[in-house]
Enzyme design. Structure first.
Site, PDB file in Angstrom:
ATOM      1  N   GLY A   8       4.020  12.285   8.658  1.00  0.00           N
ATOM      2  CA  GLY A   8       3.427  12.878   7.569  1.00  0.00           C
ATOM      3  C   GLY A   8       2.564  13.113   8.039  1.00  0.00           C
ATOM      4  O   GLY A   8       1.584  12.835   8.837  1.00  0.00           O
ATOM      5  N   ASN A  11      -3.045  14.905   4.575  1.00  0.00           N
ATOM      6  CA  ASN A  11      -4.594  14.325   5.022  1.00  0.00           C
ATOM      7  C   ASN A  11      -4.500  13.079   6.127  1.00  0.00           C
ATOM      8  O   ASN A  11      -5.183  13.693   6.974  1.00  0.00           O
ATOM      9  CB  ASN A  11      -5.079  13.990   3.388  1.00  0.00           C
ATOM     10  CG  ASN A  11      -5.489  15.344   3.298  1.00  0.00           C
ATOM     11  OD1 ASN A  11      -5.413  16.875   3.759  1.00  0.00           O
ATOM     12  ND2 ASN A  11      -5.990  15.181   1.429  1.00  0.00           N
ATOM     13  N   ASP A  33       7.231  16.186   9.456  1.00  0.00           N
ATOM     14  CA  ASP A  33       6.915  16.641   8.651  1.00  0.00           C
ATOM     15  C   ASP A  33       8.384  16.773   8.071  1.00  0.00           C
ATOM     16  O   ASP A  33       8.668  18.036   8.838  1.00  0.00           O
ATOM     17  CB  ASP A  33       5.094  17.185   7.535  1.00  0.00           C
ATOM     18  CG  ASP A  33       4.798  16.836   6.071  1.00  0.00           C
ATOM     19  OD1 ASP A  33       4.246  15.854   6.124  1.00  0.00           O
ATOM     20  OD2 ASP A  33       6.331  17.179   5.829  1.00  0.00           O
ATOM     21  N   ARG A  88       4.290   4.062 -12.115  1.00  0.00           N
ATOM     22  CA  ARG A  88       4.346   3.928 -11.205  1.00  0.00           C
ATOM     23  C   ARG A  88       5.594   3.263 -10.957  1.00  0.00           C
ATOM     24  O   ARG A  88       5.858   3.019  -9.446  1.00  0.00           O
ATOM     25  CB  ARG A  88       4.247   1.668 -11.367  1.00  0.00           C
ATOM     26  CG  ARG A  88       3.512   1.218 -10.721  1.00  0.00           C
ATOM     27  CD  ARG A  88       2.595   0.670 -10.880  1.00  0.00           C
ATOM     28  NE  ARG A  88       2.813  -0.844  -9.275  1.00  0.00           N
ATOM     29  CZ  ARG A  88       3.979  -1.576  -9.462  1.00  0.00           C
ATOM     30  NH1 ARG A  88       4.647  -1.692  -9.969  1.00  0.00           N
ATOM     31  NH2 ARG A  88       3.869  -2.101  -7.885  1.00  0.00           N
ATOM     32  N   ASN A  95       8.875   6.803  -3.670  1.00  0.00           N
ATOM     33  CA  ASN A  95       8.154   6.545  -1.840  1.00  0.00           C
ATOM     34  C   ASN A  95       8.819   5.242  -1.549  1.00  0.00           C
ATOM     35  O   ASN A  95       9.308   5.132   0.140  1.00  0.00           O
ATOM     36  CB  ASN A  95       6.657   5.393  -2.288  1.00  0.00           C
ATOM     37  CG  ASN A  95       5.773   6.984  -2.562  1.00  0.00           C
ATOM     38  OD1 ASN A  95       5.469   7.958  -1.955  1.00  0.00           O
ATOM     39  ND2 ASN A  95       4.602   6.625  -2.636  1.00  0.00           N
ATOM     40  N   VAL A 118       1.236   3.137   6.601  1.00  0.00           N
ATOM     41  CA  VAL A 118      -0.243   3.030   5.796  1.00  0.00           C
ATOM     42  C   VAL A 118       0.529   4.024   4.058  1.00  0.00           C
ATOM     43  O   VAL A 118      -0.896   3.766   3.754  1.00  0.00           O
ATOM     44  CB  VAL A 118      -0.740   4.575   6.330  1.00  0.00           C
ATOM     45  CG1 VAL A 118      -1.967   4.932   5.601  1.00  0.00           C
ATOM     46  CG2 VAL A 118      -1.076   4.434   7.799  1.00  0.00           C
ATOM     47  N   SER A 119       1.525   3.815   4.011  1.00  0.00           N
ATOM     48  CA  SER A 119       1.943   4.967   3.105  1.00  0.00           C
ATOM     49  C   SER A 119       1.972   3.882   2.318  1.00  0.00           C
ATOM     50  O   SER A 119       2.390   2.662   2.172  1.00  0.00           O
ATOM     51  CB  SER A 119       3.751   4.805   3.100  1.00  0.00           C
ATOM     52  OG  SER A 119       4.137   5.906   3.938  1.00  0.00           O
ATOM     53  N   ASN A 120       1.548   4.236   0.646  1.00  0.00           N
ATOM     54  CA  ASN A 120       1.450   2.602  -0.502  1.00  0.00           C
ATOM     55  C   ASN A 120       2.159   3.036  -1.148  1.00  0.00           C
ATOM     56  O   ASN A 120       3.758   3.868  -1.307  1.00  0.00           O
ATOM     57  CB  ASN A 120       0.196   3.131  -1.104  1.00  0.00           C
ATOM     58  CG  ASN A 120      -1.286   2.910  -0.661  1.00  0.00           C
ATOM     59  OD1 ASN A 120      -0.811   1.561  -0.260  1.00  0.00           O
ATOM     60  ND2 ASN A 120      -2.374   3.375  -0.222  1.00  0.00           N
ATOM     61  N   HIS A 175      -3.837  -5.642  -0.714  1.00  0.00           N
ATOM     62  CA  HIS A 175      -4.761  -3.611  -1.036  1.00  0.00           C
ATOM     63  C   HIS A 175      -5.508  -3.704  -1.957  1.00  0.00           C
ATOM     64  O   HIS A 175      -4.850  -4.095  -3.319  1.00  0.00           O
ATOM     65  CB  HIS A 175      -4.388  -2.767  -0.305  1.00  0.00           C
ATOM     66  CG  HIS A 175      -4.513  -1.497   0.414  1.00  0.00           C
ATOM     67  ND1 HIS A 175      -5.690  -1.228   0.580  1.00  0.00           N
ATOM     68  CD2 HIS A 175      -4.272  -0.199  -0.192  1.00  0.00           C
ATOM     69  CE1 HIS A 175      -6.251  -0.466   1.009  1.00  0.00           C
ATOM     70  NE2 HIS A 175      -5.967  -0.126   0.203  1.00  0.00           N
TER      71      HIS A 175
END
Ligand code: APR
Length: 313
Positions: A8, A11, A33, A88, A95, A118-120, A175
């Site tokens: 990725g 940012n 990416d 959602r 994801n 780190v991906s949510n 989280h």
């Protein structure tokens, strides 16, 4: 050759690659990416920074995974942010597919890597990475607690007008919303926080920490936080690369600790060269335990949902 792969080049990923290179955590940092030219362009820009910032980590960009072969650490940041009209569940499905595909490909090239997700949504995506990699649980864990504690510590340092260096803290659980802050275990220069701050002020800081991600989204409007998230992931990667044995709050796989097993949970984790070396346990009072139990239920629900998506894939 030591190598860190960051999947990725958005940012969070690009900033993580820059931080890893500036700290010279590895001889090579590979930024991957799906977008053509973006990882290559950002990587070249970072490499051109090296003569100014003085680092020898070579940053390269790629659209495939051959270049990532033999990585010591993989930082997984790829994913979609929720778009207007997207539920959602849609986001979770999308994801899950992204994390599954990226990690399957990356794990084949780097069978001995440590994966930092780190991906949510974090706890669920860490589980997807575990399944997709086929790696042992000690080599797959997630970044959440380091970020949540950093937010909490920054607010406390500001409120007491003390150095961030002297605020040590721990948050448990999932989280964000289900995070379990522990003011009793928060120390300012070795002094427990409740001796320095009234309970209402602590509660306000805890509340702001829980909503820390949303506060940044509200300000940025077109994206989410990335300076602190990338710094948090890189702090964890540093502990692996340098075998530091840092004790950091992370989403770790539990095998009986805290009376729980078969789920990822935010707990203090000792991180070294082999990845997760030990989950540290601590005593919770009734109120803290109640919050922790709520967090467990939320994480179990998320993991159940991705399990169903993975089974249908
Ligand atoms: N393979 C590789 N990269 C991908 C893929 C894929 N299959 N799908 C998407 N990407 C890339 C996008 O092209 C984009 O460059 O992931 C990147 C995501 O970047 P941003 O949209 O800028 O998102 P960012 O702010 O970096 O957040 C990434 O971290 O903190 C979490 O919630 C956040 O899950 C999100 C993730």
């Amino acid at each position: 050759m030591s190598k860190i792969t960051v999947i990725g080049a958005g940012n969070v990923g690009a900033t993580a690659a820059q931080r890893a290179a500036e700290k010279e955590l590895a001889e090579q940092v590979v930024l991957v990416d799906i977008l053509e030219g973006i990882p290559q362009g950002k990587a070249l820009d970072m490499w051109e920074t090296a003569p100014i910032e003085l680092y020898d980590s070579r940053v390269i960009g790629a659209n495939s995974y051959e270049e990532t072969a033999g990585s010591d650490v993989i930082i997984m940041t790829a994913g979609l942010a929720r778009k207007p009209g997207m539920s959602r569940d849609d986001l979770l499905k999308k994801n899950t597919e992204i994390v599954h595909n990226c990690i399957s490909a990356a794990a084949k090239q780097s069978p001995n890597a440590v994966i930092i997700v780190v991906s949510n949504p974090l706890d669920a995506m860490t589980y997807v990475a575990l399944k997709a990699s086929g790696f042992p649980t000690e080599r797959v864990f997630g970044m959440a607690g380091v970020l949540d504690t950093a937010r909490y510590r920054s607010f406390i340092a500001e409120a007491l007008n003390v150095s961030v260096r002297d605020v040590a803290a721990l948050v448990l659980g999932g989280h964000g919303d289900t995070m379990v802050p522990l003011p009793r275990y928060t120390m300012v220069g070795g002094i427990p926080l409740p001796q320095l701050m009234p309970a209402e002020q602590i509660e306000a800081i805890v509340d702001r920490t829980r909503k820390g991600g949303a506060e940044i989204v509200g300000l940025l409007k077109t994206g989410s936080a990335y300076y602190a998230p990338s710094a948090a992931a890189v702090e964890m990667a540093a502990s692996v690369m340098r075998n530091q044995k840092r004790v950091l709050p992370c989403a770790a796989w539990l095998t009986g600790e805290y009376g729980l097993k078969d789920l990822y949970m935010g707990v203090p984790l000792k991180i070294g060269k082999g990845g997760a070396e030990q989950v540290l346990e601590l005593e919770l009072n009734a109120e803290e335990q109640k919050l922790f139990d709520g967090s467990v239920a939320a994480v179990r629900k998320n993991i159940g949902e991705v399990e169903a998506i993975l089974n249908a894939m």
